[in-house]
Scaffold this motif. Structure first.
Motif, mmCIF file in Angstrom:
data_model
loop_
_atom_site.group_PDB
_atom_site.id
_atom_site.type_symbol
_atom_site.label_atom_id
_atom_site.label_comp_id
_atom_site.label_asym_id
_atom_site.label_seq_id
_atom_site.Cartn_x
_atom_site.Cartn_y
_atom_site.Cartn_z
ATOM 1 N N TYR A 9 10.961 25.937 -3.470
ATOM 2 C CA TYR A 9 11.867 25.704 -2.434
ATOM 3 C C TYR A 9 11.397 24.809 -1.454
ATOM 4 C CZ TYR A 9 16.075 25.989 0.418
ATOM 5 O OH TYR A 9 16.823 25.935 1.112
ATOM 6 N N TRP A 12 11.858 21.651 -2.736
ATOM 7 C CA TRP A 12 13.282 21.421 -2.918
ATOM 8 C C TRP A 12 13.918 20.564 -1.474
ATOM 9 C CZ3 TRP A 12 17.382 22.555 -6.112
ATOM 10 C CH2 TRP A 12 18.487 22.931 -5.712
ATOM 11 N N VAL A 28 13.932 22.305 -11.440
ATOM 12 C CA VAL A 28 15.161 22.787 -12.305
ATOM 13 C C VAL A 28 15.043 22.802 -13.880
ATOM 14 C CG1 VAL A 28 16.398 22.485 -10.220
ATOM 15 C CG2 VAL A 28 16.674 21.030 -12.239
ATOM 16 N N ILE A 34 24.790 24.777 -11.191
ATOM 17 C CA ILE A 34 25.407 24.241 -9.641
ATOM 18 C C ILE A 34 26.674 25.301 -9.569
ATOM 19 C CG2 ILE A 34 25.915 22.923 -7.975
ATOM 20 C CD1 ILE A 34 24.012 20.870 -9.405
ATOM 21 N N ASP A 113 21.315 28.724 1.071
ATOM 22 C CA ASP A 113 21.083 28.556 -0.485
ATOM 23 C C ASP A 113 20.819 29.858 -0.849
ATOM 24 O OD1 ASP A 113 21.424 25.773 -0.237
ATOM 25 O OD2 ASP A 113 19.386 25.226 -0.118
ATOM 26 N N LEU A 115 19.251 30.769 -5.042
ATOM 27 C CA LEU A 115 18.698 29.932 -6.139
ATOM 28 C C LEU A 115 18.291 31.175 -6.917
ATOM 29 C CD1 LEU A 115 17.457 27.534 -3.816
ATOM 30 C CD2 LEU A 115 18.035 26.284 -6.112
ATOM 31 N N PHE A 122 14.102 26.773 -10.738
ATOM 32 C CA PHE A 122 15.439 27.100 -10.628
ATOM 33 C C PHE A 122 16.282 26.787 -11.865
ATOM 34 C CE2 PHE A 122 13.607 25.988 -6.186
ATOM 35 C CZ PHE A 122 13.571 27.359 -5.867
ATOM 36 N N TYR A 125 22.309 27.728 -8.769
ATOM 37 C CA TYR A 125 22.085 27.435 -7.233
ATOM 38 C C TYR A 125 23.458 27.851 -6.708
ATOM 39 C CZ TYR A 125 22.237 23.889 -3.567
ATOM 40 O OH TYR A 125 22.119 23.311 -2.449
#
Length: 142
Positions: A9, A12, A28, A34, A113, A115, A122, A125
């Protein structure tokens, strides 16, 4: 697993959302989904996998220069889920429909967020950001 997810993360925010699109495939899975606004898996507006994530990041960064994100809370890991609160700062460059703010306007906004991770990446999301506050800073009536 907790520390690995937290490290993922942090990348990210510090790499992907800083504009480094090359890391998307490392962060990912190919079936990454998403869930954000009208972006939904299984619809004509779905964005999936690393390519979909890059598109989302490009759309989010497009009207801003020097966009940067910092952690406000977390990341917190429980089971296969990670959550965090972030703060975004940037300089508006123009292009948001209805905005009256001049290019060069500094903005700050925040969001949360969630996830899901599996096998070191990931896979899903969910994001909730304070878009109304951002739009107010940009002078968008609503």
């Amino acid at each position: 697993m907790d520390e690995a997810a937290k490290k993922l993360y942090r990348r990210w925010l510090s790499e992907l959302w800083a504009g480094d699109h090359d890391v998307a495939a490392e962060l990912v899975s190919e079936d990454f989904a998403i869930h954000h606004g009208e972006i939904r898996p299984g619809t004509e507006r779905e964005l999936v996998g690393p390519t979909g994530l890059v598109k989302l990041v490009e759309l989010g960064r497009q009207p801003f220069d020097e966009l940067r994100f910092t952690l406000a809370v977390g990341p917190i890991v429980e089971g296969d889920l990670l959550s965090a609160r972030w703060i975004g700062n940037g300089t508006y460059t123009g292009g948001v429909a209805g905005a009256t703010a001049v290019p060069g306007t500094e903005v700050e906004f925040a969001g949360n967020d969630i996830l899901r991770f599996r096998d070191g990446r990931f896979v899903a999301y969910w994001v909730c950001s304070d878009g109304p506050w951002l739009m107010k800073q940009l002078g968008v009536d609503g």
